[in-house]
Motif scaffolding. Structure first.
Motif, PDB file in Angstrom:
ATOM      1  N   TRP A  56       0.856  -1.187   0.000  1.00 29.69           N
ATOM      2  CA  TRP A  56       0.000   0.000   0.000  1.00 29.69           C
ATOM      3  C   TRP A  56       0.895   1.241   0.000  1.00 29.69           C
ATOM      4  O   TRP A  56       1.941   1.257   0.636  1.00 29.69           O
ATOM      5  N   GLN A  57       0.470   2.277  -0.726  1.00 27.50           N
ATOM      6  CA  GLN A  57       1.296   3.479  -0.809  1.00 27.50           C
ATOM      7  C   GLN A  57       1.564   4.064   0.577  1.00 27.50           C
ATOM      8  O   GLN A  57       0.678   4.112   1.421  1.00 27.50           O
ATOM      9  N   LYS A  58       2.782   4.517   0.782  1.00 27.71           N
ATOM     10  CA  LYS A  58       3.192   5.038   2.080  1.00 27.71           C
ATOM     11  C   LYS A  58       2.905   6.542   2.157  1.00 27.71           C
ATOM     12  O   LYS A  58       3.064   7.268   1.179  1.00 27.71           O
ATOM     13  N   PRO A  59       2.514   7.027   3.367  1.00 25.95           N
ATOM     14  CA  PRO A  59       2.105   8.430   3.492  1.00 25.95           C
ATOM     15  C   PRO A  59       3.270   9.378   3.737  1.00 25.95           C
ATOM     16  O   PRO A  59       3.215  10.220   4.632  1.00 25.95           O
ATOM     17  N   PHE A  60       4.337   9.235   2.953  1.00 22.34           N
ATOM     18  CA  PHE A  60       5.466  10.153   3.156  1.00 22.34           C
ATOM     19  C   PHE A  60       6.352  10.176   1.916  1.00 22.34           C
ATOM     20  O   PHE A  60       6.220   9.349   1.017  1.00 22.34           O
ATOM     21  N   VAL A  61       7.238  11.146   1.908  1.00 26.58           N
ATOM     22  CA  VAL A  61       8.241  11.254   0.853  1.00 26.58           C
ATOM     23  C   VAL A  61       9.537  11.722   1.497  1.00 26.58           C
ATOM     24  O   VAL A  61       9.513  12.413   2.519  1.00 26.58           O
ATOM     25  N   PHE A  62      10.667  11.299   0.913  1.00 23.93           N
ATOM     26  CA  PHE A  62      11.948  11.819   1.402  1.00 23.93           C
ATOM     27  C   PHE A  62      12.873  12.100   0.225  1.00 23.93           C
ATOM     28  O   PHE A  62      12.680  11.576  -0.885  1.00 23.93           O
ATOM     29  N   ALA A  63      13.848  12.950   0.487  1.00 22.50           N
ATOM     30  CA  ALA A  63      14.854  13.264  -0.538  1.00 22.50           C
ATOM     31  C   ALA A  63      16.201  13.403   0.152  1.00 22.50           C
ATOM     32  O   ALA A  63      16.302  13.991   1.238  1.00 22.50           O
ATOM     33  N   VAL A  64      17.235  12.863  -0.472  1.00 26.43           N
ATOM     34  CA  VAL A  64      18.589  12.917   0.068  1.00 26.43           C
ATOM     35  C   VAL A  64      19.422  13.876  -0.767  1.00 26.43           C
ATOM     36  O   VAL A  64      19.399  13.823  -1.991  1.00 26.43           O
ATOM     37  N   ASN A  65      20.116  14.759  -0.088  1.00 23.66           N
ATOM     38  CA  ASN A  65      21.022  15.681  -0.782  1.00 23.66           C
ATOM     39  C   ASN A  65      22.454  15.386  -0.361  1.00 23.66           C
ATOM     40  O   ASN A  65      22.794  15.455   0.825  1.00 23.66           O
ATOM     41  N   LYS A 138       9.359  23.054  -7.526  1.00 18.51           N
ATOM     42  CA  LYS A 138      10.634  22.552  -8.050  1.00 18.51           C
ATOM     43  C   LYS A 138      10.923  21.215  -7.375  1.00 18.51           C
ATOM     44  O   LYS A 138      10.524  20.987  -6.228  1.00 18.51           O
ATOM     45  N   THR A 139      11.585  20.345  -8.099  1.00 21.46           N
ATOM     46  CA  THR A 139      11.834  18.999  -7.568  1.00 21.46           C
ATOM     47  C   THR A 139      13.102  18.971  -6.722  1.00 21.46           C
ATOM     48  O   THR A 139      14.114  19.570  -7.080  1.00 21.46           O
ATOM     49  N   PHE A 140      13.030  18.264  -5.594  1.00 23.73           N
ATOM     50  CA  PHE A 140      14.220  17.912  -4.815  1.00 23.73           C
ATOM     51  C   PHE A 140      14.652  16.485  -5.152  1.00 23.73           C
ATOM     52  O   PHE A 140      15.748  16.072  -4.784  1.00 23.73           O
ATOM     53  N   ALA A 141      13.758  15.734  -5.771  1.00 26.19           N
ATOM     54  CA  ALA A 141      14.053  14.361  -6.198  1.00 26.19           C
ATOM     55  C   ALA A 141      13.212  14.095  -7.451  1.00 26.19           C
ATOM     56  O   ALA A 141      12.101  14.622  -7.571  1.00 26.19           O
ATOM     57  N   PRO A 142      13.726  13.311  -8.401  1.00 27.56           N
ATOM     58  CA  PRO A 142      12.993  13.091  -9.665  1.00 27.56           C
ATOM     59  C   PRO A 142      11.587  12.539  -9.435  1.00 27.56           C
ATOM     60  O   PRO A 142      11.345  11.782  -8.491  1.00 27.56           O
ATOM     61  N   ILE A 143      10.657  12.940 -10.315  1.00 25.99           N
ATOM     62  CA  ILE A 143       9.276  12.453 -10.267  1.00 25.99           C
ATOM     63  C   ILE A 143       9.107  11.334 -11.288  1.00 25.99           C
ATOM     64  O   ILE A 143       9.512  11.481 -12.452  1.00 25.99           O
ATOM     65  N   LEU A 144       8.507  10.227 -10.855  1.00 25.31           N
ATOM     66  CA  LEU A 144       8.297   9.069 -11.727  1.00 25.31           C
ATOM     67  C   LEU A 144       6.801   8.934 -12.031  1.00 25.31           C
ATOM     68  O   LEU A 144       6.002   8.722 -11.121  1.00 25.31           O
ATOM     69  N   ILE A 145       6.435   9.071 -13.296  1.00 29.99           N
ATOM     70  CA  ILE A 145       5.065   8.838 -13.744  1.00 29.99           C
ATOM     71  C   ILE A 145       5.118   7.719 -14.784  1.00 29.99           C
ATOM     72  O   ILE A 145       5.871   7.810 -15.763  1.00 29.99           O
ATOM     73  N   GLU A 146       4.340   6.670 -14.578  1.00 31.74           N
ATOM     74  CA  GLU A 146       4.388   5.505 -15.473  1.00 31.74           C
ATOM     75  C   GLU A 146       2.984   5.049 -15.839  1.00 31.74           C
ATOM     76  O   GLU A 146       2.020   5.332 -15.126  1.00 31.74           O
ATOM     77  N   LYS A 147       2.886   4.346 -16.953  1.00 37.03           N
ATOM     78  CA  LYS A 147       1.631   3.703 -17.346  1.00 37.03           C
ATOM     79  C   LYS A 147       1.925   2.241 -17.638  1.00 37.03           C
ATOM     80  O   LYS A 147       3.077   1.857 -17.887  1.00 37.03           O
ATOM     81  N   ARG A 250       7.598   7.189  -3.861  1.00 37.68           N
ATOM     82  CA  ARG A 250       7.865   8.325  -2.977  1.00 37.68           C
ATOM     83  C   ARG A 250       8.547   7.869  -1.688  1.00 37.68           C
ATOM     84  O   ARG A 250       9.392   8.569  -1.144  1.00 37.68           O
ATOM     85  N   GLY A 251       8.190   6.688  -1.199  1.00 45.14           N
ATOM     86  CA  GLY A 251       8.822   6.144   0.002  1.00 45.14           C
ATOM     87  C   GLY A 251      10.200   5.565  -0.271  1.00 45.14           C
ATOM     88  O   GLY A 251      10.852   5.042   0.631  1.00 45.14           O
ATOM     89  N   GLN A 252      10.661   5.670  -1.544  1.00 49.55           N
ATOM     90  CA  GLN A 252      12.000   5.188  -1.914  1.00 49.55           C
ATOM     91  C   GLN A 252      12.914   6.342  -2.324  1.00 49.55           C
ATOM     92  O   GLN A 252      13.970   6.139  -2.916  1.00 49.55           O
ATOM     93  N   GLY A 253      12.469   7.577  -2.045  1.00 51.46           N
ATOM     94  CA  GLY A 253      13.344   8.726  -2.317  1.00 51.46           C
ATOM     95  C   GLY A 253      13.063   9.463  -3.606  1.00 51.46           C
ATOM     96  O   GLY A 253      13.934  10.177  -4.111  1.00 51.46           O
ATOM     97  N   PHE A 254      11.851   9.324  -4.146  1.00 50.46           N
ATOM     98  CA  PHE A 254      11.486  10.019  -5.386  1.00 50.46           C
ATOM     99  C   PHE A 254      10.262  10.907  -5.139  1.00 50.46           C
ATOM    100  O   PHE A 254       9.451  10.653  -4.237  1.00 50.46           O
ATOM    101  N   GLY A 255      10.114  11.959  -5.974  1.00 51.15           N
ATOM    102  CA  GLY A 255       8.888  12.754  -5.985  1.00 51.15           C
ATOM    103  C   GLY A 255       8.794  13.854  -4.954  1.00 51.15           C
ATOM    104  O   GLY A 255       7.728  14.433  -4.766  1.00 51.15           O
ATOM    105  N   PHE A 256       9.898  14.200  -4.281  1.00 46.98           N
ATOM    106  CA  PHE A 256       9.877  15.266  -3.275  1.00 46.98           C
ATOM    107  C   PHE A 256       9.891  16.614  -3.992  1.00 46.98           C
ATOM    108  O   PHE A 256      10.744  16.871  -4.848  1.00 46.98           O
TER     109      PHE A 256
END
Length: 261
Positions: A56-65, A138-147, A250-256
């Protein structure tokens, strides 16, 4: 709710440190380890469904710099402290994760055999006081959109003709799932309009255990986008995306994302 954690590399390795190219997955494991040590019951509820992994989708996002990053084949070198940004709309998650990262028993934490980190400082970050119906991010981590195409997942980018339709489908699914965790059965309140301002294609090397077990390959390639864009929609939906991130993994470091000023 949003916080920034600053970690210093605790071992004396000189000024230049090094991590595998799939460093996002390493921090995903770090967050899971911290949470499981602090509150095993909550960790199990978030990541497990009886004896199976909870997807199930996780209710958070993270980004590493990683400051002064330099990519070389399958490694990334950097200089200085590591910054980890964490954001969520879920109060229970925030309290558990925030406290888990303050846990002294975690440190020094070995990201790899040669790179250990210790918590240096943490900040609670102020969110925008008001969300409008049109905002620039602006993105802090790449956004992934897929079909889906058959059994495959295919990346869809802002330059593709069908992007906005797929984008709305993905975000509607994401927001429904996150709101269901709060006991709300609500979809996107208004269709989103995406306007790229300065967006570019981004290809990322990533690694998760399910992919390795299924394919026998060590590294997966993910295609997304980074940069500056304008999003129009219902202000409450835009706030939800700001707090929980945009797109897949998003819970793997993307989409922030951050509000651009």
């Amino acid at each position: 709710m949003r916080a920034k954690f600053i970690f210093e590399v605790s071992e004396k390795q000189g000024q230049v440190h090094e991590l595998p190219i799939y460093y996002r997955a390493i921090f995903m494991s770090f967050l899971k380890r911290a949470l499981s040590l602090y509150n095993q019951e909550y960790f199990n509820r978030l990541y497990w469904w009886e004896d199976k992994k909870n997807k199930w989708q996780k209710p958070f996002v993270f980004a590493v710099n990683l400051p002064n990053m330099n990519f070389q084949d399958d490694t990334v070198s950097f200089r200085g402290d590591i910054l980890l940004n964490l954001s969520t709309s879920d109060y229970e998650f925030f309290v558990n994760m925030y406290n888990s990262l303050l846990n002294n028993r975690l440190y020094p934490y070995p990201l790899t055999d040669s790179c250990k980190i210790a918590l240096k400082r943490t900040y609670l970050l102020r969110e925008p006081e008001k969300f409008d119906s049109k905002m620039t991010f602006k993105t802090f981590a790449p956004i992934l959109i897929e079909k889906k195409e058959g059994n495959k997942k295919v990346p869809v980018l802002p330059f593709d003709e069908e992007f906005e339709e797929v984008f709305n489908d993905v975000i509607d699914f994401e927001i429904r799932n996150i709101r269901l965790l709060r006991g709300q059965n609500r979809e996107l309140q208004k269709r989103l309009t995406f306007r790229p301002i300065n967006v570019q294609k981004t290809v990322v090397k990533h690694r998760i255990s399910d992919f390795v077990e299924t394919t026998g390959k060590d590294i997966m390639f993910l295609t997304g986008f980074s940069g500056l864009f304008e999003l129009s929609g219902d202000p409450e939906d835009l706030k939800e995306l700001y707090q929980n991130g945009i797109g897949f993994r998003r819970g793997q470091g993307f989409g922030f994302v951050e509000v651009a000023k």
